[in-house]
Design an enzyme around this catalytic site. Structure first.
Site, PDB file in Angstrom:
ATOM      1  N   HIS A  15      -3.991   1.262   6.462  1.00 31.19           N
ATOM      2  CA  HIS A  15      -4.829   0.604   5.575  1.00 31.19           C
ATOM      3  C   HIS A  15      -5.827  -0.022   6.212  1.00 31.19           C
ATOM      4  O   HIS A  15      -6.030  -0.011   7.684  1.00 31.19           O
ATOM      5  CB  HIS A  15      -3.999  -0.639   4.617  1.00 31.19           C
ATOM      6  CG  HIS A  15      -3.635  -1.578   5.258  1.00 31.19           C
ATOM      7  ND1 HIS A  15      -3.066  -2.907   4.741  1.00 31.19           N
ATOM      8  CD2 HIS A  15      -3.789  -2.179   6.844  1.00 31.19           C
ATOM      9  CE1 HIS A  15      -3.063  -3.816   5.524  1.00 31.19           C
ATOM     10  NE2 HIS A  15      -3.095  -3.380   7.088  1.00 31.19           N
ATOM     11  N   HIS A  42       0.751   0.224   9.787  1.00 25.53           N
ATOM     12  CA  HIS A  42       2.022  -0.928  10.032  1.00 25.53           C
ATOM     13  C   HIS A  42       3.381  -0.112   9.598  1.00 25.53           C
ATOM     14  O   HIS A  42       3.424   0.921   9.034  1.00 25.53           O
ATOM     15  CB  HIS A  42       1.954  -1.899   8.630  1.00 25.53           C
ATOM     16  CG  HIS A  42       0.827  -2.615   9.369  1.00 25.53           C
ATOM     17  ND1 HIS A  42       0.858  -3.842  10.003  1.00 25.53           N
ATOM     18  CD2 HIS A  42      -0.692  -2.835   8.543  1.00 25.53           C
ATOM     19  CE1 HIS A  42      -0.236  -4.528   9.998  1.00 25.53           C
ATOM     20  NE2 HIS A  42      -1.420  -4.114   9.379  1.00 25.53           N
ATOM     21  N   HIS A  81       3.785   7.607   5.339  1.00 26.19           N
ATOM     22  CA  HIS A  81       2.593   8.320   6.055  1.00 26.19           C
ATOM     23  C   HIS A  81       1.109   8.339   5.365  1.00 26.19           C
ATOM     24  O   HIS A  81       0.480   9.419   5.461  1.00 26.19           O
ATOM     25  CB  HIS A  81       3.191   9.625   6.525  1.00 26.19           C
ATOM     26  CG  HIS A  81       3.830   9.440   7.863  1.00 26.19           C
ATOM     27  ND1 HIS A  81       5.294   8.857   7.823  1.00 26.19           N
ATOM     28  CD2 HIS A  81       3.767   9.835   9.074  1.00 26.19           C
ATOM     29  CE1 HIS A  81       5.544   9.035   8.823  1.00 26.19           C
ATOM     30  NE2 HIS A  81       4.674   9.283   9.535  1.00 26.19           N
TER      31      HIS A  81
HETATM   32 NI    NI Z   1      -3.180  -4.523   8.673  1.00 23.72          NI
END
Ligand code: NI
Length: 136
Positions: A15, A42, A81
């Site tokens: 992100h 993450h 993913h």
């Molecule tokens: Ni982040």
């Protein structure tokens, strides 16, 4: 008798936290490392908690096989993913913060659960940081 059942699940995703209507300095100030223009990933872990009356026929609050399948289909396959900003419909209008990701997970599961069941999502963005959302 009301009982809470919990299942843990996982996905990886990338992100970037930023607002187009803010300049670079403001984005950097507010979003810090998560504002990296090249995106970053993450390892997200989350708990799904379902609370309700124990069914007198089955002894279940919710069938864990059904819940497991629902989480895999509606959340893990949907987000794993992925670049959340670019590839996930909900984040075209929402900044993909942990708060908003928990909200999206909640809504994708909520619509498949009986109304009488309560749902709570706890999403870990790192080992130390987590957010909870239960539909308020
Ligand atoms: Ni982040």
């Amino acid at each position: 008798m009301r009982v809470t059942v919990k299942r843990k699940a996982h996905f990886n995703a990338a992100h970037r936290l930023y607002r187009k209507d803010w300049d670079d300095a403001k984005n950097e100030e507010v979003f810090g490392l998560c504002n990296n223009p090249y995106f970053h990933g993450h390892n997200y872990n989350f708990w799904v908690e379902v609370t309700g009356e124990v069914d007198t026929d089955t002894g279940y609050v919710v069938d864990m096989k059904v819940l497991k399948h629902l989480i895999e289909k509606e959340v893990c396959k949907y987000l794993d993913h992925k670049n959340l900003n670019e590839q996930v419909e909900e984040f075209k209008t929402l900044i993909p913060t942990a708060e908003h990701i928990a909200y999206v997970i909640y809504n994708r599961l909520r619509r498949h659960l009986k109304n009488k069941l309560d749902l709570k999502i706890t999403l870990f963005e790192t080992e130390r940081n987590c957010v909870s959302y239960s539909g308020e």
